[in-house]
Design a protein around this motif. Structure first.
Motif, short mmCIF file in Angstrom:
data_model
loop_
_atom_site.label_atom_id
_atom_site.label_comp_id
_atom_site.label_asym_id
_atom_site.label_seq_id
_atom_site.Cartn_x
_atom_site.Cartn_y
_atom_site.Cartn_z
N ASP A 193 4.13 28.01 -18.07
CA ASP A 193 4.05 27.78 -16.77
C ASP A 193 4.00 26.36 -16.51
OD1 ASP A 193 3.84 30.71 -16.45
OD2 ASP A 193 1.46 30.57 -16.38
N GLN A 250 8.07 24.82 -17.66
CA GLN A 250 9.24 25.18 -17.05
C GLN A 250 9.70 24.72 -15.62
OE1 GLN A 250 9.26 29.75 -17.41
NE2 GLN A 250 11.37 29.71 -18.39
N PRO A 251 8.85 24.36 -14.77
CA PRO A 251 9.20 23.82 -13.68
C PRO A 251 9.71 22.19 -13.84
CG PRO A 251 7.33 24.92 -13.24
CD PRO A 251 7.46 25.01 -14.80
N LEU A 252 9.01 21.54 -14.70
CA LEU A 252 9.30 20.08 -15.14
C LEU A 252 10.66 19.92 -15.74
CD1 LEU A 252 5.58 18.85 -15.99
CD2 LEU A 252 6.87 18.46 -14.06
N ALA A 259 13.20 21.80 -15.29
CA ALA A 259 14.05 22.31 -14.44
C ALA A 259 14.21 21.16 -13.42
CB ALA A 259 13.83 23.67 -13.62
N ARG A 284 11.61 20.16 -11.43
CA ARG A 284 11.05 20.56 -10.16
C ARG A 284 9.49 20.17 -10.35
NH1 ARG A 284 13.01 25.46 -11.45
NH2 ARG A 284 10.92 26.27 -11.70
N VAL A 312 5.35 20.70 -10.66
CA VAL A 312 4.65 21.80 -10.96
C VAL A 312 3.22 21.61 -10.66
CG1 VAL A 312 3.60 20.32 -13.24
CG2 VAL A 312 3.44 22.81 -13.22
N ASP A 313 2.51 22.93 -10.25
CA ASP A 313 1.27 22.89 -9.72
C ASP A 313 0.62 24.01 -10.20
OD1 ASP A 313 -0.92 22.58 -7.85
OD2 ASP A 313 0.09 23.45 -6.13
N HIS A 353 -0.27 18.92 -12.40
CA HIS A 353 0.09 18.79 -11.06
C HIS A 353 0.82 17.52 -10.76
CE1 HIS A 353 -2.86 21.87 -9.71
NE2 HIS A 353 -3.71 21.13 -10.66
N ALA A 383 5.25 15.50 -10.37
CA ALA A 383 6.74 15.55 -10.56
C ALA A 383 7.31 14.33 -11.33
CB ALA A 383 7.04 15.49 -9.07
N ALA A 399 18.90 20.53 -16.45
CA ALA A 399 17.70 21.38 -17.07
C ALA A 399 17.71 21.67 -18.35
CB ALA A 399 17.82 22.62 -16.19
N ARG A 455 10.33 35.55 -20.13
CA ARG A 455 10.01 34.12 -19.53
C ARG A 455 11.22 33.07 -19.91
NH1 ARG A 455 5.31 32.30 -17.51
NH2 ARG A 455 6.78 30.85 -16.70
#
Length: 308
Positions: free
Chosen positions: A128, A131-133, A135, A137, A139-140, A149, A151, A158, A177
């Motif tokens: 969790d 993955q955003p990082l 890509a 993006r 994360v929060d 928390h 960027a 990615a 996932r």
């Protein structure tokens, strides 16, 4: 089998004992020149594989992919691992894949002195956060075991993830996932009856594409198989100390787990590799597991001749 590639990607397993960037570069240049699709360096107690792969970026013009198999998550945080991976990806131009895994209770307790509580939940929360990082993006995340928390300001494509998974719940997480799994000590029977059905069902239920299934296969081309089988028995014995690996060894139903190594003529080895494709593996991660330099060189030459 002729000169076909069995419909799978062929990656070279660079090994666990690479002691320097210079050695990593020699392995990478062989993989590149021999015609492999990719190179995978394991995380052990030698060079950091993410750093080493970034260092050899200029030596692997022909490799479509390089990656780790696998970076253990315990003792790390998603922010730091994402920063490391995206930095490597900036050097590798989109060719880097991050293989991760929770490791094992024994390894975590012995080497780091950390507790082994709720590894599945820890892995889920790590993904969790990661993955955003990866890509690009922010994360929060506020989890039970991890929070993140931030960027990252790293210019890179990615980075896909492969999650090492042997048990049904970890396979379900991988299919739901990430891009797929990287497995070891799993022969064709185990992949066909356990790994592939579980991860594919999870991916389908989540509306995701068919996952990658990368199998580690140790091979040795030799006219004298006895020493190679002795090495294989020693390797299998080490893995039996980890319950999850012992379970998949037993699932394969072999008289001797050493038979997971493909040993003998190149034709015998190639037939064994074809069985992995028929079982559902999409990728091979091939390790030259040879007891002496002569059989090591014979195996490398056979691989290069086939791939070429």
């Amino acid at each position: 089998m002729g000169g076909d590639r069995l419909g799978m990607r062929w990656g070279l397993a660079g090994g666990t004992t690479i002691a320097s960037v210079a050695e990593a570069r020699r392995v990478a240049r062989y993989a590149d020149a021999a015609g492999f699709d990719g190179l995978w360096i394991s995380h052990a107690t030698a060079v950091d594989p993410v750093v080493a792969l970034a260092c050899v970026a200029d030596d692997i013009a022909n490799l479509a992919e390089v990656g780790t198999s696998v970076v253990p998550l315990y003792g790390r945080h998603p922010i730091g691992l994402a920063q490391l991976a995206r930095t490597a990806q900036s050097a590798l131009g989109g060719r880097f894949t991050l293989g991760i895994g929770a490791a094992s209770r024994g390894a975590v307790a012995t080497t780091m002195g950390l507790g082994w509580e709720h590894p599945l939940a820890f892995t889920r929360e790590f993904i969790d956060g990661l993955q955003p990082l990866l890509a690009g993006r922010p994360v929060d995340l506020d989890g039970a075991q991890l929070s993140a928390h931030v960027a990252l300001t790293i210019d890179a494509p990615a980075t896909p993830i492969l999650l090492a998974a042997l048990g049904p719940r970890m396979l379900e997480l991988a299919g739901r996932r990430v891009h797929g799994t990287s497995v070891g000590q799993c022969g064709p029977r185990t992949i066909a009856t356990h790994i592939a059905p579980a991860i594919r069902a999870a991916a389908a239920a989540a509306g995701r594409p068919d996952p990658r299934i990368m199998a580690l296969v140790r091979i040795c081309v030799t006219d004298e198989p006895a020493p190679a089988y002795e090495l294989a028995r020693a390797t299998a014995s080490r893995y039996r100390q980890v319950p999850s690996y012992a379970a998949v060894q037993d699932r394969e139903g072999l008289a001797d787990p050493a038979e997971l190594h493909l040993i003998g003529s190149w034709e015998r080895v190639l037939d064994g590799l074809a069985a992995y494709g028929a079982a559902g593996a999409t990728d091979l991660r091939l390790e030259v597991a040879a007891p002496d330099e002569a059989s090591r060189e014979a195996t490398r030459e056979a691989l290069a001749a086939h791939l070429g």
